[in-house]
Design a protein around this motif. Structure first.
Motif, mmCIF file in Angstrom:
data_model
loop_
_atom_site.group_PDB
_atom_site.id
_atom_site.type_symbol
_atom_site.label_atom_id
_atom_site.label_comp_id
_atom_site.label_asym_id
_atom_site.label_seq_id
_atom_site.Cartn_x
_atom_site.Cartn_y
_atom_site.Cartn_z
ATOM 1 N N LEU A 125 14.064 27.601 43.234
ATOM 2 C CA LEU A 125 15.212 28.433 42.877
ATOM 3 C C LEU A 125 15.538 28.240 41.397
ATOM 4 C CD1 LEU A 125 17.536 27.877 45.990
ATOM 5 C CD2 LEU A 125 16.090 29.863 45.495
ATOM 6 N N LYS A 126 15.871 29.319 40.733
ATOM 7 C CA LYS A 126 16.117 29.263 39.293
ATOM 8 C C LYS A 126 17.445 28.545 38.998
ATOM 9 C CE LYS A 126 13.311 33.211 37.964
ATOM 10 N NZ LYS A 126 13.241 34.437 37.134
ATOM 11 N N GLU A 127 17.446 27.813 37.885
ATOM 12 C CA GLU A 127 18.598 26.983 37.537
ATOM 13 C C GLU A 127 19.860 27.817 37.324
ATOM 14 O OE1 GLU A 127 19.779 23.474 34.328
ATOM 15 O OE2 GLU A 127 17.696 24.143 34.520
ATOM 16 N N ASP A 128 19.712 28.966 36.687
ATOM 17 C CA ASP A 128 20.877 29.814 36.424
ATOM 18 C C ASP A 128 21.531 30.262 37.735
ATOM 19 O OD1 ASP A 128 22.617 31.634 34.817
ATOM 20 O OD2 ASP A 128 21.504 33.162 35.936
ATOM 21 N N PHE A 129 20.701 30.593 38.727
ATOM 22 C CA PHE A 129 21.204 31.017 40.031
ATOM 23 C C PHE A 129 21.981 29.882 40.695
ATOM 24 C CE2 PHE A 129 19.900 31.360 44.708
ATOM 25 C CZ PHE A 129 20.985 32.135 45.049
ATOM 26 N N MET A 130 21.439 28.667 40.666
ATOM 27 C CA MET A 130 22.118 27.529 41.302
ATOM 28 C C MET A 130 23.428 27.197 40.582
ATOM 29 S SD MET A 130 19.103 24.995 42.676
ATOM 30 C CE MET A 130 18.185 24.801 41.151
ATOM 31 N N ASN A 131 23.445 27.343 39.265
ATOM 32 C CA ASN A 131 24.688 27.112 38.511
ATOM 33 C C ASN A 131 25.762 28.136 38.896
ATOM 34 O OD1 ASN A 131 23.600 24.923 37.157
ATOM 35 N ND2 ASN A 131 22.930 26.138 35.382
ATOM 36 N N GLN A 132 25.320 29.386 39.090
ATOM 37 C CA GLN A 132 26.262 30.429 39.504
ATOM 38 C C GLN A 132 26.870 30.107 40.874
ATOM 39 O OE1 GLN A 132 25.554 34.686 38.988
ATOM 40 N NE2 GLN A 132 23.606 34.172 38.036
ATOM 41 N N LEU A 133 26.023 29.616 41.783
ATOM 42 C CA LEU A 133 26.529 29.261 43.109
ATOM 43 C C LEU A 133 27.595 28.174 43.006
ATOM 44 C CD1 LEU A 133 23.304 29.231 45.342
ATOM 45 C CD2 LEU A 133 25.222 30.817 45.525
ATOM 46 N N GLU A 134 27.320 27.149 42.199
ATOM 47 C CA GLU A 134 28.290 26.062 42.002
ATOM 48 C C GLU A 134 29.626 26.638 41.542
ATOM 49 O OE1 GLU A 134 28.118 22.769 42.334
ATOM 50 O OE2 GLU A 134 26.003 22.197 42.370
ATOM 51 N N SER A 135 29.575 27.508 40.553
ATOM 52 C CA SER A 135 30.788 28.070 39.965
ATOM 53 C C SER A 135 31.531 28.967 40.945
ATOM 54 C CB SER A 135 30.414 28.860 38.703
ATOM 55 O OG SER A 135 31.508 29.598 38.232
ATOM 56 N N LYS A 136 30.785 29.855 41.657
ATOM 57 C CA LYS A 136 31.421 30.836 42.536
ATOM 58 C C LYS A 136 31.988 30.197 43.818
ATOM 59 C CE LYS A 136 31.184 34.501 40.055
ATOM 60 N NZ LYS A 136 30.347 35.664 40.224
ATOM 61 N N PHE A 137 31.350 29.159 44.310
ATOM 62 C CA PHE A 137 31.923 28.463 45.461
ATOM 63 C C PHE A 137 33.329 27.970 45.109
ATOM 64 C CE2 PHE A 137 28.221 28.620 48.059
ATOM 65 C CZ PHE A 137 28.554 28.102 49.300
ATOM 66 N N LYS A 138 33.454 27.421 43.889
ATOM 67 C CA LYS A 138 34.734 26.857 43.447
ATOM 68 C C LYS A 138 35.771 27.966 43.216
ATOM 69 C CE LYS A 138 36.831 23.077 41.628
ATOM 70 N NZ LYS A 138 36.975 21.793 42.305
ATOM 71 N N SER A 139 35.369 29.021 42.495
ATOM 72 C CA SER A 139 36.346 30.032 42.087
ATOM 73 C C SER A 139 36.682 31.021 43.194
ATOM 74 C CB SER A 139 35.831 30.795 40.853
ATOM 75 O OG SER A 139 34.637 31.508 41.167
ATOM 76 N N VAL A 140 35.728 31.336 44.068
ATOM 77 C CA VAL A 140 35.959 32.361 45.105
ATOM 78 C C VAL A 140 36.288 31.735 46.463
ATOM 79 C CG1 VAL A 140 34.951 34.307 46.356
ATOM 80 C CG2 VAL A 140 34.465 34.010 43.918
ATOM 81 N N LEU A 141 35.505 30.740 46.865
ATOM 82 C CA LEU A 141 35.715 30.138 48.183
ATOM 83 C C LEU A 141 36.705 28.976 48.133
ATOM 84 C CD1 LEU A 141 32.113 30.223 49.711
ATOM 85 C CD2 LEU A 141 33.865 31.996 49.660
ATOM 86 N N GLY A 142 37.082 28.566 46.920
ATOM 87 C CA GLY A 142 38.138 27.567 46.779
ATOM 88 C C GLY A 142 37.729 26.151 47.083
#
Length: 721
Positions: free
Chosen positions: A462-479
């Motif tokens: 899995l590409k690093e940029d994609f995994m970084n996005q997941l880290e960020s979006k879990f925090k900002s969207v799923l809380g």
């Protein structure tokens, strides 16, 4: 035989049950004994025995002394034995008498524990019409359907209690599999089934809605579920179906269809599961004939297994099954070889946006993004989030573009990318067809190549940029931090929920995944799932361009619902587009995998009708630590309550009135909605078009075998059988 038919001495048993004598129930037993001494008519005996069985069941828990309860159970078992002996001696000569006997035997089934008390409350009114002078054919048919359902529910109760143990024993002693059938045949359900069959035969003559299934007995217990017709080898499976390798050109009769069923020509099942499971929806979508039958019917058909047969289910539900030698010219003409691709559809790819490689907030997508950025699950749930913000969870969407971007990476061991490998396989398959290579050989080649691709995708970096996005979006969207909140990973392709093809349940959904590494592995597993044998074979049946299938992924937090299921905004059983059909099971993932679910028709006018109770012995829970748990289900209380019914009806009204406007859609058909309840709060998880096979519904042949029935015809209950 002398021992078996020795008269049952209830008085003697009561005399031994010293703790029961003198109690309210003890006095009722004594009154029953005295009454039988003065009236030996079989009808009196069966009616009174059934009523006493019911009263013991209703009042047993009011007796607090354990030993007294055991004595009451002993009396109840003796009463069952007495009724089993006397039921054949009651031979009604009129319709009224037959209805009375069916009502009495159903009452006895409740008293003996084969039906629950709340289920009896739902159906007792329909079965208590034997004192009327006449009933219309429609009313009499509803009595038959209700009585037939009582037989099926009774058999399902036995299976729910014993099937798991029987399966264990069957692994080392195959004869153990016969235990359930033996248990049912030794119960009041046997006589109830026979009486219902006799009523069915009478109604068949009156309505001309007659089944023609080989030469088997008790044909009225066959009932069509989905219209369609098929021709092929008949395969009768008496046992577990999970390990059966099915073929698309054969007709299968199962005790219970496998939850991951691959394409078949036709199907019939003893345990139909429920009418809105993914398997049932696919069968309805593709015009695969589908019927329910009794276990006795299945046993009778075993001798025809291996023969080539014609099988049809009409639009009104009558069933035809006959040998190839008896097919008419019209029936043979239905299977004249047609040009390849006839009746197939194309996956729309003209608006797909593969350049978007951002993980999306589900709030930022709606129905207009379906087939462009993501599949319809995410797009439609995003739309529902706008319409019902308090009843839809937050969510993330991994769009088509991220999958496509990863597929452009070099595939290990190949001189190509994953995407190039996939397309090379489709080109080679087309070359083989043009060279007149037999289709089974072409399919086997494709399945071998797809197996290799599937394995490679599961190991894909899995590409690093994609995994970084997941880290960020879990925090900002799923809380919550990535790996701290359990989520569902739902495959969401561009080839499902089309107007002509449902694709329900073909690809992977992962339940309640918590661990970060498991989420990342799960993403790759979901990407690989459209390339499984089952998914590929179903797509091949219907799609012109299966190479243009793109998966997106919907990531939503888990809701540990008390019960969940499916709403269809149409009365499947009633045939009324204004009615609703709902099916619910306890726990998560209810109804969709063919569970024996609690099913209702909710009438547009008012009220509802129980079509089937739940009979699943276990249900799935979603613990906060991730993964799934299993709990034991009980059946004494209904799943869906009155408040839920009102909430569902309100929801359906809102969807019908506002969804087409909100989405600027010209769709006028019914919707298939997945939903659940947690502490009586309604949660929405998915919505899609409810797709039926227009060709089957409008088939001239099926119309020709559908009798014209005058449902208003009045039938005197004094009519001789």
């Amino acid at each position: 035989m002398n021992t078996f038919f020795k008269p049952v001495d209830v008085q003697s048993l009561l005399n031994k049950s010293k703790l029961v004598k003198g109690t309210i129930l003890g006095d009722k037993v004594q009154s029953f004994v005295d009454g039988r001494a003065n009236n030996e008519a079989p009808s009196y005996s069966v009616n009174e025995t059934a009523q006493l069985l019911l009263e013991i069941r209703e009042e047993l828990l009011t007796e607090k002394r354990p030993l007294a309860r055991l004595q009451l159970l002993d009396i109840s078992l003796k009463l069952e034995e007495l009724l089993f002996q006397n039921a054949p001696n009651w031979e009604p000569t009129t319709v009224s008498g037959q209805l009375e006997k069916i009502c009495a035997l159903t009452t006895a089934s409740v008293g003996a524990g084969y039906l629950e008390l709340w289920e009896w409350e739902q159906i007792s009114g329909a079965l208590s019409k034997f004192n009327q002078d006449q009933l219309s054919l429609a009313e009499l048919t509803q009595v038959l359907e209700t009585a037939r359902a009582a037989v099926e529910w009774s058999a399902a109760m036995v299976k729910a209690n014993y099937q798991e143990v029987v399966n264990t024993y069957t692994t080392f002693e195959p004869k153990a599999y016969a235990f359930i059938d033996d248990r049912i045949r030794g119960s009041v359900a046997l006589h109830l089934g026979q009486s219902v069959g006799e009523l069915g035969d009478f109604i068949s003559k009156e309505s001309a809605l007659t089944n023609k299934v080989m030469d088997v007995a008790n044909q009225s217990t066959f009932r069509g579920l989905n219209p369609g017709y098929a021709f092929g080898e008949l395969v009768v499976v008496d046992g577990s179906s999970e390990d059966i390798e099915v073929s698309a050109d054969k007709i299968y009769i199962f005790q219970r269809s496998p939850s991951d069923l691959k394409p078949v020509a036709g199907i019939a099942t003893v345990a139909e599961g429920n009418m809105v499971s993914h398997v049932q929806l696919l069968a309805r979508n593709l015009g695969i004939p589908n019927a329910a039958l009794s276990d006795q019917n299945l046993q009778s058909l075993k001798k025809y297994s291996g023969q080539r047969v014609f099988y049809a289910v009409s639009n009104k539900g009558n069933v035809i099954l006959k040998p190839e030698s008896q097919m008419t010219d019209q029936e043979r003409g239905l299977f004249v070889k047609k040009e390849r691709n006839t009746d197939k559809i194309e996956v729309p790819v003209e608006k797909i946006q593969l350049g978007n490689t951002d993980v999306l907030n589900m709030r930022d997508v709606d129905a207009s993004d379906s087939g462009a950025l993501c599949g319809p699950k995410a797009a439609n749930l995003g739309q529902l989030k706008k319409m019902f913000p308090e009843q839809v969870v937050e969510g993330l969407v991994i769009p088509f573009g991220i999958f496509r971007d990863h597929m452009d990476q070099q595939m290990p061991g190949e001189n190509s990318s994953y995407w190039e490998y996939l397309n090379a396989m489709f080109k080679e398959a087309e070359r083989m067809r043009n060279a007149d290579v037999p289709e089974p050989e072409v399919e086997n080649y494709q399945l071998r190549q797809l197996e290799t691709l599937r394995g490679a995708i599961k190991k894909m970096p899995l590409k690093e940029d994609f995994m970084n996005q997941l880290e960020s979006k879990f925090k900002s969207v799923l809380g919550s931090d990535f790996g701290k909140v359990p989520v569902f990973l739902r495959s969401d392709t561009n080839m499902e929920d089309l107007k002509e093809f449902t694709g329900a349940g073909l690809n992977l959904t992962l339940f309640n995944v918590l661990d970060k590494e498991k989420v990342l592995e799960g993403i790759k597993d979901v990407w690989a799932s459209p390339y499984t044998e089952r998914s590929f074979k179903w797509r091949q049946v219907y799609l012109l361009n299966p190479e243009n299938v793109f998966p997106s992924i919907l990531v939503i937090p888990s809701v540990d619902v008390d019960y969940s299921g499916v709403l269809i905004t149409k009365g499947i059983n009633s045939g009324n587009d204004k009615d609703l059909t709902v099916a619910f099971s306890r726990g998560a993932g209810g109804a969709v995998d063919g569970q024996s679910a609690e099913t209702y028709t909710i009438y547009d006018s008012n009220g509802y009708r129980l079509l089937a109770p739940a009979r699943e012995p276990m249900y799935t829970t979603l613990p906060a630590i991730g993964g799934t748990g299993k709990k034991v289900a009980t059946f004494q209380n209904r799943v869906v309550n009155e408040k839920n019914m009102k909430d569902i009806k309100t929801l359906a009204k809102t969807i019908r009135e506002t969804l087409p406007k909100e989405t600027n859609s010209d769709y006028e058909g019914a919707y298939d909605v997945e939903l659940g309840f947690k502490e009586d709060k309604l949660w929405l998880f998915q919505i899609r078009p409810f797709v039926e096979n227009k060709k089957a519904l409008s088939s001239g042949y099926l119309e020709s075998i559908t009798p014209k029935i005058n449902t208003e015809k009045e039938i005197s209950l004094g009519t001789k059988l």
